[in-house]
Write an enzyme that holds these catalytic residues in place. Structure first.
Site, PDB file in Angstrom:
ATOM      1  N   GLU A   1       0.812  -1.211   0.000  1.00  0.00           N
ATOM      2  CA  GLU A   1       0.000   0.000   0.000  1.00  0.00           C
ATOM      3  C   GLU A   1       0.850   1.267   0.000  1.00  0.00           C
ATOM      4  OE1 GLU A   1      -2.742  -0.692   3.311  1.00  0.00           O
ATOM      5  OE2 GLU A   1      -4.010  -1.852   1.971  1.00  0.00           O
TER       6      GLU A   1
ATOM      7  N   ASP B   1      -8.158  -8.805   3.967  1.00  0.00           N
ATOM      8  CA  ASP B   1      -7.946  -7.674   4.868  1.00  0.00           C
ATOM      9  C   ASP B   1      -9.048  -7.552   5.918  1.00  0.00           C
ATOM     10  OD1 ASP B   1      -6.974  -5.398   5.991  1.00  0.00           O
ATOM     11  OD2 ASP B   1      -7.509  -4.046   4.363  1.00  0.00           O
TER      12      ASP B   1
ATOM     13  N   GLU C   1     -12.849  -1.555  11.631  1.00  0.00           N
ATOM     14  CA  GLU C   1     -12.750  -0.905  10.322  1.00  0.00           C
ATOM     15  C   GLU C   1     -13.808  -1.444   9.364  1.00  0.00           C
ATOM     16  OE1 GLU C   1      -8.955  -1.463   8.371  1.00  0.00           O
ATOM     17  OE2 GLU C   1      -9.645  -0.520   6.522  1.00  0.00           O
TER      18      GLU C   1
HETATM   19  C1  GCV Z   1      -2.459   0.711   8.279  1.00  0.00           C
HETATM   20  C2  GCV Z   1      -6.013  -1.963   5.507  1.00  0.00           C
HETATM   21  C3  GCV Z   1      -6.407  -0.632   6.078  1.00  0.00           C
HETATM   22  C4  GCV Z   1      -5.237   0.327   6.135  1.00  0.00           C
HETATM   23  C5  GCV Z   1      -4.100  -0.346   6.907  1.00  0.00           C
HETATM   24  C6  GCV Z   1      -3.758  -1.653   6.205  1.00  0.00           C
HETATM   25  C7  GCV Z   1      -2.674  -2.426   6.922  1.00  0.00           C
HETATM   26  O1  GCV Z   1      -5.738  -1.839   4.158  1.00  0.00           O
HETATM   27  O2  GCV Z   1      -7.448  -0.103   5.326  1.00  0.00           O
HETATM   28  O3  GCV Z   1      -5.653   1.502   6.775  1.00  0.00           O
HETATM   29  O4  GCV Z   1      -2.990   0.491   7.000  1.00  0.00           O
HETATM   30  O5  GCV Z   1      -4.905  -2.468   6.170  1.00  0.00           O
HETATM   31  O6  GCV Z   1      -3.016  -3.376   7.606  1.00  0.00           O
HETATM   32  O7  GCV Z   1      -1.515  -2.096   6.795  1.00  0.00           O
END
Ligand code: GCV
Length: 712
Positions: free
Chosen positions: A292, A366, A394
């Site tokens: 990411e 995720d 989340e």
């Molecule tokens: C910290 C998901 C979340 C991101 C997070 C990522 C991760 O994609 O949406 O906010 O980033 O997981 O676990 O690194």
């Protein structure tokens, strides 16, 4: 009797007077003095906790005594700190290791006593909390004999807290860590945080976001970290930080962060030496790399193990560890995201240094409401794999939905990888027993913020609690954990506890039904993930919803069998064969692994479309049932918390309907089939749902909005 309003700050550490008069009288007989020598910081806080807890629970101070003078002494300590514990020669102590404890009724100096013993001061602290829990949950102390030790060594919280005080995916306010005022001002709340963690056996905390800021590794910040660590240390909480892989460039002035570059390795060694000079018991680093948009070894044509080993090398002389996250996937790679971590990491099994661990999310995408277990578990026997779960909701309704997550955590822990035959559970991979690893751990992304009640929803703290208890002992049942938490947090009223346990247990399945039944996944609104967004498209494919549900006129679901991406082959037989066959695949994962015709007939005899509709409806109905259940309990707990939950359940019901209507309207547009009987029609058309916009949803950095839409 009108119960005094509470704000939830005390969490489960409410030491209120035992409200069963008969039992209180018995406890007062059984607990008359405390014999608790020793002067280490940890023994001091353990003694203080015991005194404070007993004073609250029994309604009077229990005096400290140098020796056992009467029946009803509580004798606490280690064989080093307490001559009485040494004299007892408790054989059980040989079995509880460094952190476990023994709580036992014994005769000491001709008197009936209760011993809380351990091999370390930390173990005594855990024993004290366990003892207080017995009283808080109104257990009998007769014939007490508890021998308990944690199943997993690193029991860790991950804070995704940013240095500006925001929390990525945090829904309960701002960060607890007041970096601006540290190191000079120490918020008393840090101590209460540490108490809460220690009370459930957590022993490590990562203070900063995995999307890391290199600034935390600069000297001024390290002094702030050290000040915080001073508060947490007596409670057995070891501090870890996230390391930004490009830090040598950002704060070190180097032109590269290539892990095989000698200057880069030297920079990290010097940085780690500096950290340990300021914080001698620093735990180590957690690293998110090449995921990411985060920097990492791939930027230099290197592999994950190169990056992890460079950091592990720097940490090794100090006894530190490097935790490398396995949440790796690449926007430029076409391969199914559910396979990418295995493709990248499995070939590196056996190449990681002894003080490096891989931290693997519970599922391969995720933290979705339901995922199959991550196929890395069982696929890397030479590498210690930590389990990472997400406590913060989340993808589960943020802090407005009541969802108890113990059943979800246990679903992963209990999953059978079959890698060494039946019984090769994820839990056994994680605790190291399956492959003989000494080092083991679990990590969880916290839901803690500076909201007065810590976690936002009054029930969200149950998930912090449940996670901690499961790291200590993953064989505990979700029911048992809920029972403890409810009694300690709200009330020992049997009726209340029995009713709400069931509601908590069912809540996870309800949220799956109204968000993503039958193995649907990742159909959230874009970016903030608040609410449905099955139509999300037009961004990088693996962040869209259409990539995951693949709906068309004929059917829906992601074909991960041999005719599709073959992600199913990452699982071991017989589970693999079960998943691969549309008729034997568990229906709760059906659309995860198969693209299925809307007319496909399921076990219920209904078509997929009808079943999907009815599940969404059932999810809504179940939230309504939760509302009714909750309302029967008015007066059994204080009005403030009762009303808080009641009002949030109204929001949850509304949002469950939103999910149902948005998703069914969207999927219906592919084939035009009617809603089956029993499913309420949507209030609005698809256009309405697609145009709902929420501004400034908590949990993501503020960003400018580019679309003015319906504000639901
Ligand atoms: C910290 C998901 C979340 C991101 C997070 C990522 C991760 O994609 O949406 O906010 O980033 O997981 O676990 O690194």
């Amino acid at each position: 009797m009108v119960l005094k309003n509470e704000d939830g700050y005390e969490l489960w550490l409410r030491y209120h007077l035992v409200d069963d008069a008969e039992l209180l009288a018995v406890y007062r007989q059984q607990i008359r003095e405390i014999v608790f020598p020793g002067d280490s910081p940890t023994l001091r806080v353990a003694r203080g906790e015991l005194q404070c807890g007993l004073e609250g629970l029994l309604g009077h101070e229990v005096m400290l005594s140098e020796s056992v003078t009467e029946d009803g002494a509580i004798v606490c300590g280690t064989p080093e700190s307490s001559a009485k514990i040494l004299e007892q020669k408790l054989v059980d102590l040989d079995t509880v290791g460094d952190e476990g404890y023994v709580i036992s009724q014994q005769v000491v100096d001709w008197h009936q006593t209760i011993i809380i013993a351990a091999n370390s001061d930390k173990g005594v602290l855990y024993g004290v909390f366990a003892f207080l829990r017995l009283l808080q949950t109104q257990q009998s102390l007769d014939g007490l004999h508890i021998v308990s030790a944690p199943k997993v060594k690193l029991r860790m919280l991950n804070h995704w807290d940013n240095l500006d005080g925001t929390i990525e995916r945090g829904f309960a306010g701002h960060s607890l860590w007041d970096w601006h005022k540290l190191p000079h001002y120490i918020d008393p709340r840090y101590t209460d945080y540490a108490r809460a963690c220690a009370s459930i056996g957590l022993n490590a905390t990562v203070l900063t976001n995995v999307n890391a800021n290199a600034l935390i590794l600069t000297e001024p910040y390290l002094h702030k970290v050290a000040a915080l660590a001073d508060v947490l240390r007596p409670y057995g909480l070891q501090v870890y930080l996230t390391a930004r892989f490009s830090a040598p460039m950002e704060i070190g002035g180097l032109s590269t962060a290539d892990p095989l570059d000698a200057d880069v390795a030297a920079w990290w060694k010097a940085k780690v030496d500096q950290i340990y000079s300021i914080l001698p018991d620093f735990g180590g680093f957690v690293v998110k790399a090449n995921s990411e948009g985060q920097p990492g070894p791939h930027d230099y044509g290197r592999i994950h193990a190169d990056g992890a080993n460079m950091l592990a090398d720097a940490l090794e002389p100090h006894g530190g560890i490097c935790i490398w996250r396995a949440f790796v996937y690449d926007a430029d790679v076409q391969e199914d995201r559910a396979k990418q971590a295995n493709s990248q990491l499995v070939p590196q099994d056996g190449t990681f240094k002894a003080n490096a661990l891989l931290q693997v999310k519970n599922g391969p995408i995720d933290f979705q409401p339901r995922e199959p277990y991550h196929p890395l578990f069982g696929a890397m026997p030479k590498t210690p794999l930590m389990l990472e779960v997400q406590i913060t909701q989340e993808y589960l309704g943020n802090a407005t939905h009541l969802v108890y997550l113990a059943p979800m955590f246990k679903e992963t822990l209990d999953a059978d990888t079959y890698v060494k035959g039946p019984g090769s559970t994820v839990a056994k991979v994680v605790d190291g027993s399956l492959d003989g690893h000494d080092i083991s751990g679990m990590a969880a992304v916290t839901n803690i913020g500076d909201d007065r009640n810590w976690c936002g929803h009054p029930f969200a703290a149950a998930n912090w609690y449940a996670y901690g208890r499961l790291t200590w002992d993953y064989t505990l049942s979700s029911e048992q954990i809920a029972d403890e938490w409810l009694r300690m947090t709200f009330s020992n009223d049997e009726d209340f506890v029995d009713t709400i346990i069931q509601m908590m247990i069912d809540s996870r399945e309800s949220v799956v039904k109204y968000m993503m039944p039958l193995g649907l996944h990742h159909i959230f609104a874009e970016g903030h993930h608040y609410g449905p967004g099955p139509w999300v498209d037009g961004i990088r494919p693996d962040w869209t919803a259409v990539y995951y549900h693949q709906a068309d006129a004929e059917g829906v679901g992601f074909d991960r069998t041999a005719s599709g991406t073959d992600a199913v082959s990452l699982y071991n037989p017989p589970y693999r064969d079960q998943l691969a066959n549309v008729d034997t695949c568990p229906e709760n994962l059906l659309l995860w692994f198969h693209h299925v015709s809307w007319d496909h007939v399921l076990k219920s005899g209904r078509t997929l479309w009808d079943e999907m509709c009815l599940m969404y409806q059932e999810g809504v109905n179940e939230v309504r049932q939760m509302q009714q259940t909750w309302e029967t309990l008015e007066g059994k707990i204080d009005a403030a918390r009762y009303m808080h939950v009641k009002k949030l359940l109204v929001v949850q019901e509304r949002e469950a309907r939103w999910w149902r209507d948005a998703c069914l309207t969207y999927f219906q547009a592919f084939h035009g089939k009617p809603l089956p009987e029993g499913v309420e029609p949507a209030e609005h058309d698809l256009d309405y749902y697609e145009n709902i916009v929420h501004y400034y949803v908590p949990g993501i950095p503020e960003r400018r909005f580019d679309k003015i839409g319906t504000h639901s």
